[in-house]
Design a protein around this motif. Structure first.
Motif, PDB file in Angstrom:
ATOM      1  N   LEU A 174       0.697  -1.420  -0.016  1.00 14.45           N
ATOM      2  CA  LEU A 174      -0.095  -0.036   0.063  1.00 14.45           C
ATOM      3  C   LEU A 174       0.812   1.348   0.044  1.00 14.45           C
ATOM      4  O   LEU A 174       0.496   2.262  -0.650  1.00 14.45           O
ATOM      5  CB  LEU A 174      -0.770  -0.190   1.189  1.00 14.45           C
ATOM      6  N   LEU A 177       2.153   1.626  -3.357  1.00 12.81           N
ATOM      7  CA  LEU A 177       1.171   2.138  -4.350  1.00 12.81           C
ATOM      8  C   LEU A 177       0.951   3.703  -4.169  1.00 12.81           C
ATOM      9  O   LEU A 177       0.994   4.463  -5.174  1.00 12.81           O
ATOM     10  CB  LEU A 177      -0.159   1.678  -3.927  1.00 12.81           C
ATOM     11  N   ALA A 216      -4.668   1.288  -7.651  1.00  9.61           N
ATOM     12  CA  ALA A 216      -5.323   0.605  -6.116  1.00  9.61           C
ATOM     13  C   ALA A 216      -5.884  -0.700  -6.647  1.00  9.61           C
ATOM     14  O   ALA A 216      -5.604  -1.699  -5.800  1.00  9.61           O
ATOM     15  CB  ALA A 216      -6.219   1.531  -5.499  1.00  9.61           C
ATOM     16  N   THR A 219      -3.089  -3.098  -7.389  1.00 12.75           N
ATOM     17  CA  THR A 219      -2.737  -3.733  -6.163  1.00 12.75           C
ATOM     18  C   THR A 219      -3.363  -4.498  -5.406  1.00 12.75           C
ATOM     19  O   THR A 219      -2.815  -5.422  -4.479  1.00 12.75           O
ATOM     20  CB  THR A 219      -2.191  -2.370  -5.232  1.00 12.75           C
ATOM     21  N   ALA A 220      -4.922  -4.290  -5.115  1.00 11.35           N
ATOM     22  CA  ALA A 220      -5.676  -5.114  -4.444  1.00 11.35           C
ATOM     23  C   ALA A 220      -5.862  -6.415  -4.824  1.00 11.35           C
ATOM     24  O   ALA A 220      -5.870  -7.392  -3.847  1.00 11.35           O
ATOM     25  CB  ALA A 220      -7.071  -4.248  -4.347  1.00 11.35           C
ATOM     26  N   ASP A 223      -2.693  -7.757  -2.706  1.00 15.08           N
ATOM     27  CA  ASP A 223      -2.506  -7.244  -1.109  1.00 15.08           C
ATOM     28  C   ASP A 223      -3.767  -7.025  -0.471  1.00 15.08           C
ATOM     29  O   ASP A 223      -4.743  -6.041  -1.133  1.00 15.08           O
ATOM     30  CB  ASP A 223      -1.672  -5.889  -1.393  1.00 15.08           C
ATOM     31  N   THR A 226      -4.805  -3.420   0.723  1.00 16.14           N
ATOM     32  CA  THR A 226      -5.250  -2.362  -0.270  1.00 16.14           C
ATOM     33  C   THR A 226      -6.865  -3.140  -0.603  1.00 16.14           C
ATOM     34  O   THR A 226      -7.312  -1.814  -0.912  1.00 16.14           O
ATOM     35  CB  THR A 226      -4.251  -2.602  -1.545  1.00 16.14           C
TER      36      THR A 226
END
Length: 255
Positions: A174, A177, A216, A219-220, A223, A226
């Protein structure tokens, strides 16, 4: 026989040395209060450092532009150009950092993020010289102290963005990011200035908000923190908010 300087006719038929006419004149010296003079020198330095590489700017250039003398500049900045350069960067950094301190309280998360970006680009537009001097790296006069000044601004932006996300302790992905997105914002601002501000600010800010949502989402996938933050954000969005409009457009093109 010595060459004579060309002359032109002056008042009442008198002649004036043409060389003197064409020679650029320094701005008239004005005695200013100490703080006002210091601020003036910093403002002039920002303009010069932003318009060309700092190593090509001399104290004589600053003195000339400020209508002052070189000894006067040294009186305020005994460390010479390096001290003046650092003072100019701190001035720009301090003002830019204040743009992150007032957080919007109305609207969806992406609408609030857009409001923060508008304040940021207000600064960029109003203080192009300061912004350029602050973020254009690669100068031979760059030192650990000047790099720290720029890093302080980036850390402030990171803290404020994470606070806006409702995150107290960010994990590594995060954090990466948000740092990556801040770099996109910085590069976009520099390009926007270099290209003559051709893109309207509203459109640019909307695009950068979209960039954050898409980054985001990517990345989610990898992760959990996130993913949780993004899910909470999207629950607060509406169909006409930036995130809502982006999702509708993505569905319209088959995503």
């Amino acid at each position: 026989m010595a060459a004579t300087s060309p002359s032109v006719e002056g008042p009442a038929g008198s002649t004036v040395d043409q060389t003197a006419v064409e020679r650029p004149r320094r701005a008239a010296y004005r005695r200013l209060p100490v703080q006002q003079r210091r601020e003036q020198l910093i403002a002039v330095a920002l303009e010069l450092f932003a318009s060309r590489p700092p190593e090509e700017v001399s104290l004589d250039d600053v003195a000339e532009a400020a209508g002052a003398s070189r000894p006067l500049v040294y009186r305020y900045f005994a460390g010479g150009k390096q001290q003046l350069y650092e003072a100019a960067l701190r001035s720009a950094a301090s003002e830019l950092t204040t743009r992150f301190t007032v957080e919007p309280t109305t609207g969806t998360p992406t609408q609030q993020l857009g409001a923060v970006l508008h304040r940021y680009f207000d600064f960029v537009g109003e203080h192009a010289a300061g912004y350029g001097a602050l973020l254009r790296g690669g100068s031979v006069v760059e030192t650990g102290r000047t790099s720290a000044i720029v890093d302080d601004v980036r850390r402030a932006a990171l803290r404020r963005t994470l606070r806006h996300l409702g995150v107290r302790e960010a994990g590594p992905r995060l954090t990466l990011l948000v740092r990556s997105w801040i770099s996109v914002v910085e590069a976009s601002a520099i390009s926007w200035l270099d290209e003559g501000r051709q893109i309207p600010v509203d459109s640019l800010c909307a695009w950068l908000v979209d960039q954050f949502v898409v980054m985001a989402a990517a990345t989610a996938v990898r992760d959990g923190q996130t993913a949780e933050v993004l899910h909470g954000w999207l629950q607060l969005e509406t169909t006409d908010s930036p995130a809502g409009v982006l999702l509708t457009r993505l569905r319209d093109i088959g995503f």
